[in-house]
Enzyme design. Structure first.
Site, PDB file in Angstrom:
ATOM      1  N   HIS A 109     -18.407 -13.147  61.059  1.00  0.00           N
ATOM      2  CA  HIS A 109     -18.222 -13.305  62.509  1.00  0.00           C
ATOM      3  C   HIS A 109     -16.731 -13.366  62.842  1.00  0.00           C
ATOM      4  CE1 HIS A 109     -22.315 -15.646  62.483  1.00  0.00           C
ATOM      5  NE2 HIS A 109     -22.455 -14.375  62.178  1.00  0.00           N
ATOM      6  N   HIS A 175     -34.315 -20.042  56.831  1.00  0.00           N
ATOM      7  CA  HIS A 175     -33.522 -18.821  56.962  1.00  0.00           C
ATOM      8  C   HIS A 175     -34.380 -17.616  56.580  1.00  0.00           C
ATOM      9  CE1 HIS A 175     -30.321 -15.878  56.333  1.00  0.00           C
ATOM     10  NE2 HIS A 175     -29.560 -16.659  57.081  1.00  0.00           N
TER      11      HIS A 175
END
Length: 434
Positions: A109, A175
């Site tokens: 990111h 996840h």
């Protein structure tokens, strides 16, 4: 057959449907979970009575440099509450503020703005400490630690590799391919080099080209999961000194704080999370009716596909899935939705293997789930045209979707069908007892 009304969240309201009660085998709502009332007190208690290692104050000494790895703004996990507690504990044994570095584990990111640092860490921490944004593409900032058994050359940030002591933080969550979030993920992908991250994440795809997703990489799966194993080995090469992780309830509130050894304390968090979010089932259903849990979990389709990822574990191969997803921002983010509406799955898979990104993979995986069933999506009428492109059949109401599903069941010759309902599918995981 007695009929009963069932209600499922969609946005800020509910959709209702009349179903034959005897056909409903499960109505899944997650398990009882306690909420942590005082994160500061819980953090203090956890770092002074840790799991699998000595207390933090006996590990770190005055004069040593300490790097604290924190999650970025896309994974808010209570950092502003627990970070000052960790720093105060370090100060109490003589570690000065100027010897502490906080690194934002961005993975791939972008880095934070100053305002985002304040949102995540709190104003005082930003004022007092050096905060570094990890940049996975900045090769001159990387230090090679070694290689995993998967042939992954693990390079990580020099701010972590060169510190005397490293403390990992984050949140234990379910996840969709690493099994669980938190723990070792602070290192891989958190502060790793771009090529190392790509080598790790590409293992979400089957080792056989054309076979789609790797079945060993799924929510709550750790054993035999190559992504998790590679993350674990990457973290072991660093061997961090301490870990502080929050554990969230299915409703998104902090349930507890675990601290101590970077793997053992995290494992305790995973076990406790699964006790809250995991729901054992004895059989798969012909029809699964699922909601993400309403607003804000169904703001866009990218968030809402968590619903697909978990509900898939409750449905039979070739069965029927009905989703209630409001999705006022259905096309956000474009990097995801452009992929989700692709129909040539063979080419889609080739493109992902050539240039892996998380949004594209999530779109691919969700599309594989949709293609394996007959999928109805109850949503706003203005979303219908786009929804058709994603392989779903759009419906204006849950009752309409159920009417269409009954026609499909008749077509399939299924008279003795059964139904599972998941009102909070994004946060509950069906576990089929083998």
């Amino acid at each position: 057959m007695s009929m009963k009304k069932y209600f499922l969240p969609i946005g800020k309201r509910q959709e209702e449907v009349l179903l034959p009660e005897e056909r409903v085998i499960y109505d899944i709502h997650g398990n009882e979970s306690s909420v942590c009332e005082d994160v500061v007190a819980a953090t203090t208690e956890a770092i002074r009575n840790p799991i699998g290692t000595k207390p933090l104050r006996e590990i770190v000494h005055a004069g040593e440099t300490v790097t604290i790895v924190i999650s970025d703004i896309t994974r808010l996990c209570g950092t502003s509450e627990f970070l000052p507690v960790i720093v105060a504990e370090l100060n109490s044994v003589g570690v000065k503020d100027e010897d502490i570095t906080v690194i934002v584990a961005t993975g791939t990111h972008r880095g934070h703005t100053h305002e985002e640092d304040i949102t995540v860490c709190g104003e005082e921490m930003v004022r007092r400490l050096k905060i570094v944004q990890h940049d996975s593409r900045k090769s001159e900032d990387m230090v090679l630690l070694g290689q995993t058994s998967f042939g992954n050359d693990v390079a990580i940030s020099k701010y972590v590799a060169n510190a005397d002591r490293v403390i990992l933080t984050g949140a234990v969550t379910l996840h969709p391919f690493a099994g669980f979030g938190g723990g070792r993920k602070a290192v891989m992908p958190g502060v790793a080099a771009y090529d190392s991250i790509m080598k790790n994440h590409c293992m979400t795809m089957s080792p056989v080209e054309g076979a789609g997703c790797n079945k060993a990489c799924d929510a709550s799966l750790l054993e035999g999961n190559p992504i998790h194993q590679d993350m674990y080995e990457s973290c072991k090469l660093l061997n961090p000194d301490f870990l502080v992780n929050t554990v969230f309830t299915p409703d998104g509130e902090i349930s507890e704080v675990v601290a101590g050894h970077w793997y053992e304390a995290w494992q305790k968090g995973c076990k406790d999370l699964l006790a809250m979010a995991g729901v054992h089932i004895k059989q798969l259903a012909d029809v699964v009716i699922a909601s993400a849990g309403g607003y804000p979990k169904d703001l866009n389709l990218y968030q809402a596909t968590k619903c697909h990822m978990n509900a898939q574990f409750a449905v039979k191969h070739g069965g029927i899935m009905i989703f209630t997803l409001d999705c006022p921002d259905i096309k956000e983010p474009a990097i995801f939705t452009d992929c989700f509406s692709r129909n040539d799955m063979e080419q889609f898979e080739k493109d992902i293997r050539a240039n892996f990104t998380i949004p594209a993979f999530v779109a691919f995986k969700a599309r594989c789930i949709v293609n394996d069933v007959t999928a109805y999506l109850v949503t706003r009428p203005e979303n219908f045209d786009f929804v058709r492109k994603t392989g779903h059949i759009p419906c204006a109401s849950l009752q309409e979707a159920w009417d269409m599903a009954q026609e499909k069941l008749a077509e399939q010759g299924k008279k003795d069908y059964n139904i599972t309902i998941m009102g909070h599918a994004s946060a509950t995981l069906p576990i089929l007892d083998k």
